[in-house]
Motif scaffolding. Structure first.
Motif, mmCIF file in Angstrom:
data_model
loop_
_atom_site.group_PDB
_atom_site.id
_atom_site.type_symbol
_atom_site.label_atom_id
_atom_site.label_comp_id
_atom_site.label_asym_id
_atom_site.label_seq_id
_atom_site.Cartn_x
_atom_site.Cartn_y
_atom_site.Cartn_z
ATOM 1 N N TRP A 1 4.232 -3.715 -5.986
ATOM 2 C CA TRP A 1 5.246 -4.123 -5.017
ATOM 3 C C TRP A 1 5.554 -5.609 -5.112
ATOM 4 O O TRP A 1 6.712 -6.027 -5.049
ATOM 5 N N ASN A 2 4.523 -6.431 -5.288
ATOM 6 C CA ASN A 2 4.750 -7.877 -5.314
ATOM 7 C C ASN A 2 5.396 -8.344 -6.612
ATOM 8 O O ASN A 2 5.691 -9.535 -6.759
ATOM 9 N N GLU A 3 5.627 -7.428 -7.573
ATOM 10 C CA GLU A 3 6.327 -7.788 -8.807
ATOM 11 C C GLU A 3 7.722 -7.165 -8.871
ATOM 12 O O GLU A 3 8.381 -7.238 -9.914
ATOM 13 N N ARG A 4 8.172 -6.599 -7.749
ATOM 14 C CA ARG A 4 9.430 -5.847 -7.777
ATOM 15 C C ARG A 4 10.648 -6.729 -8.073
ATOM 16 O O ARG A 4 11.654 -6.241 -8.581
ATOM 17 N N PHE A 5 10.562 -8.020 -7.769
ATOM 18 C CA PHE A 5 11.694 -8.913 -8.021
ATOM 19 C C PHE A 5 11.593 -9.618 -9.375
ATOM 20 O O PHE A 5 12.465 -10.400 -9.738
ATOM 21 N N SER A 6 10.525 -9.361 -10.099
ATOM 22 C CA SER A 6 10.341 -10.009 -11.388
ATOM 23 C C SER A 6 11.445 -9.585 -12.361
ATOM 24 O O SER A 6 11.770 -8.404 -12.472
ATOM 25 N N GLY B 1 15.430 -4.534 -2.410
ATOM 26 C CA GLY B 1 14.472 -3.427 -2.326
ATOM 27 C C GLY B 1 14.192 -2.993 -0.907
ATOM 28 O O GLY B 1 13.057 -2.699 -0.536
ATOM 29 N N GLU B 2 15.236 -2.919 -0.092
ATOM 30 C CA GLU B 2 15.069 -2.595 1.328
ATOM 31 C C GLU B 2 15.380 -1.138 1.661
ATOM 32 O O GLU B 2 15.019 -0.663 2.739
ATOM 33 N N LEU B 3 16.056 -0.439 0.774
ATOM 34 C CA LEU B 3 16.500 0.919 1.086
ATOM 35 C C LEU B 3 15.545 1.960 0.514
ATOM 36 O O LEU B 3 15.295 2.004 -0.687
ATOM 37 N N ASN C 1 0.827 -1.205 0.000
ATOM 38 C CA ASN C 1 0.000 0.000 0.000
ATOM 39 C C ASN C 1 0.860 1.253 0.000
ATOM 40 O O ASN C 1 0.489 2.271 -0.593
ATOM 41 N N ALA C 2 1.997 1.187 0.674
ATOM 42 C CA ALA C 2 2.847 2.374 0.786
ATOM 43 C C ALA C 2 3.433 2.765 -0.563
ATOM 44 O O ALA C 2 3.534 3.949 -0.892
ATOM 45 N N PHE C 3 3.813 1.777 -1.357
ATOM 46 C CA PHE C 3 4.477 2.048 -2.634
ATOM 47 C C PHE C 3 3.515 1.832 -3.805
ATOM 48 O O PHE C 3 3.798 1.101 -4.744
ATOM 49 N N ASN C 4 2.367 2.510 -3.731
ATOM 50 C CA ASN C 4 1.352 2.326 -4.763
ATOM 51 C C ASN C 4 1.152 3.551 -5.646
ATOM 52 O O ASN C 4 0.172 3.633 -6.387
ATOM 53 N N LEU C 5 2.084 4.493 -5.595
ATOM 54 C CA LEU C 5 1.921 5.686 -6.432
ATOM 55 C C LEU C 5 2.043 5.367 -7.914
ATOM 56 O O LEU C 5 1.653 6.194 -8.750
ATOM 57 N N TYR C 6 2.535 4.178 -8.251
ATOM 58 C CA TYR C 6 2.597 3.816 -9.671
ATOM 59 C C TYR C 6 1.189 3.813 -10.281
ATOM 60 O O TYR C 6 1.019 4.014 -11.492
ATOM 61 N N LEU C 7 0.170 3.615 -9.439
ATOM 62 C CA LEU C 7 -1.211 3.631 -9.915
ATOM 63 C C LEU C 7 -1.665 5.034 -10.308
ATOM 64 O O LEU C 7 -2.661 5.193 -11.018
#
Length: 211
Positions: A58-63, A135-137, A27-33
């Motif tokens: 967010w759940n596709e960040r490692f794709s 993607g921790e920083l 939810n925090a990193f949803n500005l892509y929407l």
């Protein structure tokens, strides 16, 4: 891709990154929407339109399926329009590893259609980056400066030594406000009559009066 210069100034480098805690990151990193995706422009991308695909859930960040590679050198520049006003709070960047991760990042607020020729201008904020495959920083912005953002330019001038830069994910965290647009009312007022517009031959008028 047209060539561009490489005379870039250096100032205001920051290391203010923090590790993402237990908050709901999805939810925090949803500005892509809230990005006007069709209007994203990425300069020096090796594959056309590949730059817009690094803004993803967010759940596709490692794709590894979608990413952007730079083309003629290590630089990448993103022009990102939003569909409203954004208060940008922090950014996460996941690079490609093996020295292809971007090593520096410059942010410019509300300067649409920037090119590499414009990047010598003073950035609103800039950062020294660290490789961050997990993607921790979070790179925290100066929130007061990044309020009312309608357009964000992200410029990556260098990497860690590879010939190209690769980015898998750019995460944007912040608040979004819809822009209220009011319709424009157009009123037509009759101007005061100008006697010059109604000149009548005096003899013609007299003739009409006699009739």
């Amino acid at each position: 891709m047209a060539g561009h210069g490489h005379g870039h100034g250096h100032c205001c480098h920051e290391h203010n990154s923090t590790v993402q805690g237990n908050e709901d990151s999805a939810n925090a990193f949803n500005l892509y929407l809230k990005i006007d995706t069709d209007r994203i422009v990425c300069l020096n991308e090796a594959v056309e339109d590949s730059g817009k695909h690094v803004f993803k859930p967010w759940n596709e960040r490692f794709s590894k399926e979608k990413y952007v590679d730079s083309d003629v050198d290590e630089e990448l520049l993103f022009n990102i329009p939003f569909t409203g006003h954004v208060k940008l709070k922090s950014i996460i960047v996941i690079g490609g590893g093996e020295n292809t991760d971007p090593s520096k990042m410059k942010l410019f607020k509300n300067r649409p259609a920037m090119t590499f020729d414009d990047t010598n201008a003073e950035a609103d904020q800039e950062f020294d980056l660290n490789p961050d495959p997990e993607g921790e920083l979070q790179y925290a912005t100066k929130v007061a400066r990044f309020n009312q953002v309608e357009h964000l330019t992200i410029y990556f001038p260098t990497n860690f030594g590879a010939e190209l830069t690769r980015i898998y994910y750019i995460g944007l965290r912040g608040d979004f406000t819809t822009i209220k647009r009011h319709g424009v009312t157009i009123c037509n007022y009759e101007a005061r009559a100008n006697p010059a517009d109604h000149k009548v031959n005096s003899l013609e008028m007299m003739g009409k009066m006699i009739q």
